[in-house]
Design a protein around this motif. Sequence first.
Motif, PDB file in Angstrom:
ATOM      1  N   GLN A 103       4.831 -14.869  -2.323  1.00 27.88           N
ATOM      2  CA  GLN A 103       5.157 -15.766  -3.420  1.00 27.88           C
ATOM      3  C   GLN A 103       6.670 -15.882  -3.590  1.00 27.88           C
ATOM      4  O   GLN A 103       7.396 -14.912  -3.496  1.00 27.88           O
ATOM      5  N   LYS A 104       7.142 -17.119  -3.849  1.00 24.85           N
ATOM      6  CA  LYS A 104       8.557 -17.427  -4.076  1.00 24.85           C
ATOM      7  C   LYS A 104       9.435 -17.086  -2.867  1.00 24.85           C
ATOM      8  O   LYS A 104      10.570 -16.643  -3.005  1.00 24.85           O
ATOM      9  N   SER A 105       8.890 -17.320  -1.683  1.00 24.99           N
ATOM     10  CA  SER A 105       9.648 -17.015  -0.461  1.00 24.99           C
ATOM     11  C   SER A 105       9.739 -18.202   0.489  1.00 24.99           C
ATOM     12  O   SER A 105      10.084 -18.029   1.660  1.00 24.99           O
ATOM     13  N   GLY A 106       9.410 -19.386   0.021  1.00 27.16           N
ATOM     14  CA  GLY A 106       9.513 -20.559   0.862  1.00 27.16           C
ATOM     15  C   GLY A 106       8.199 -21.000   1.464  1.00 27.16           C
ATOM     16  O   GLY A 106       8.188 -21.819   2.400  1.00 27.16           O
ATOM     17  N   THR A 107       7.073 -20.514   0.936  1.00 32.87           N
ATOM     18  CA  THR A 107       5.784 -20.893   1.512  1.00 32.87           C
ATOM     19  C   THR A 107       5.471 -22.368   1.291  1.00 32.87           C
ATOM     20  O   THR A 107       4.799 -22.985   2.119  1.00 32.87           O
ATOM     21  N   THR A 108       5.946 -22.948   0.185  1.00 33.85           N
ATOM     22  CA  THR A 108       5.682 -24.369  -0.039  1.00 33.85           C
ATOM     23  C   THR A 108       6.405 -25.224   0.991  1.00 33.85           C
ATOM     24  O   THR A 108       5.849 -26.187   1.530  1.00 33.85           O
ATOM     25  N   SER A 109       7.650 -24.879   1.291  1.00 34.42           N
ATOM     26  CA  SER A 109       8.372 -25.607   2.333  1.00 34.42           C
ATOM     27  C   SER A 109       7.665 -25.459   3.685  1.00 34.42           C
ATOM     28  O   SER A 109       7.468 -26.442   4.409  1.00 34.42           O
TER      29      SER A 109
END
Length: 296
Positions: free
Chosen positions: A24-30
Amino acid sequence: MTVADERAPTDKLPLPDFLVIGAQKSGTTSLYEYLRSHPQVFMPDIKELDFFTPGINWERGFGWYQRLFAEAGAGVIAVGEASTSYTKWPRYSGSAELIAQHLPQARLIYVIRNPIDRLRSHYVHNVAFGTETASLADAVKRNPDYINFSKYAMQLDQYFVHFGQEQILVITSEALRSQRAATLETVFSFLGVSADWKSDVLEHEFFTSERRLAYPTWVGNTRRWFKKRALGTVKIPRLVPNRVKQLLGKPAQSVYESDRAVISDRLRKDLEEELAPDIRRLRERLGDDFDGWGIA
């Protein structure tokens, strides 16, 4: 169709052969956006399906899950999804076991980030959605999730019990940002799709916390309701007009600009001491090319 049928996979619909499991909050959406733009990759329109997470969507059954991949068409080589709850042990336990039981050949991608930066972004996320009211220092003391989700070796331990090292790819958020082409080439090769594919999408970053506003509590409550009821997570704040946020919410300033999000020298030292043993174990797994963010 019976309840039993809904609980069991069917050969009539595809199942993922890869999962982005966090952090979480490590660039997984990108990474999710980059992957799903590749013509040989299929990922559902909704991120964070959280299917292999008991207590969230596991109870929906495989019929529900497989239907989300039904549109994977001809030419698709890799089918996958991205759910950060899969590396939120011990808040959510059992994900690694369920994935190993039902997708034993799956390839797993774990995106990690400087653990203190990740923790701070996690805190900002919670403040923005009204689920955190304490100062950062107090929040870290009260809620072990902040540190546990940043203990990457501990999270990977849950998977190495069930999966071979060749099935797990660990990349850093920092490399995805500063060496994007090379990092994505590694990811594409890992998935067995064309590694030299390029797109304008790869020039963008998605959903960064630095641009996160403080939304009213009802937004966070609505988002959590959709998390449990709808198909995965719906980014409700994106649907709320800015004028509504200004009228009903807190001042529309970045939470990052607030004193609440400041990491004092003392807190940083304490966090580094807490995280150092885990980072040392991570370095043993990842090898000499991984510098441990200078923490350990």
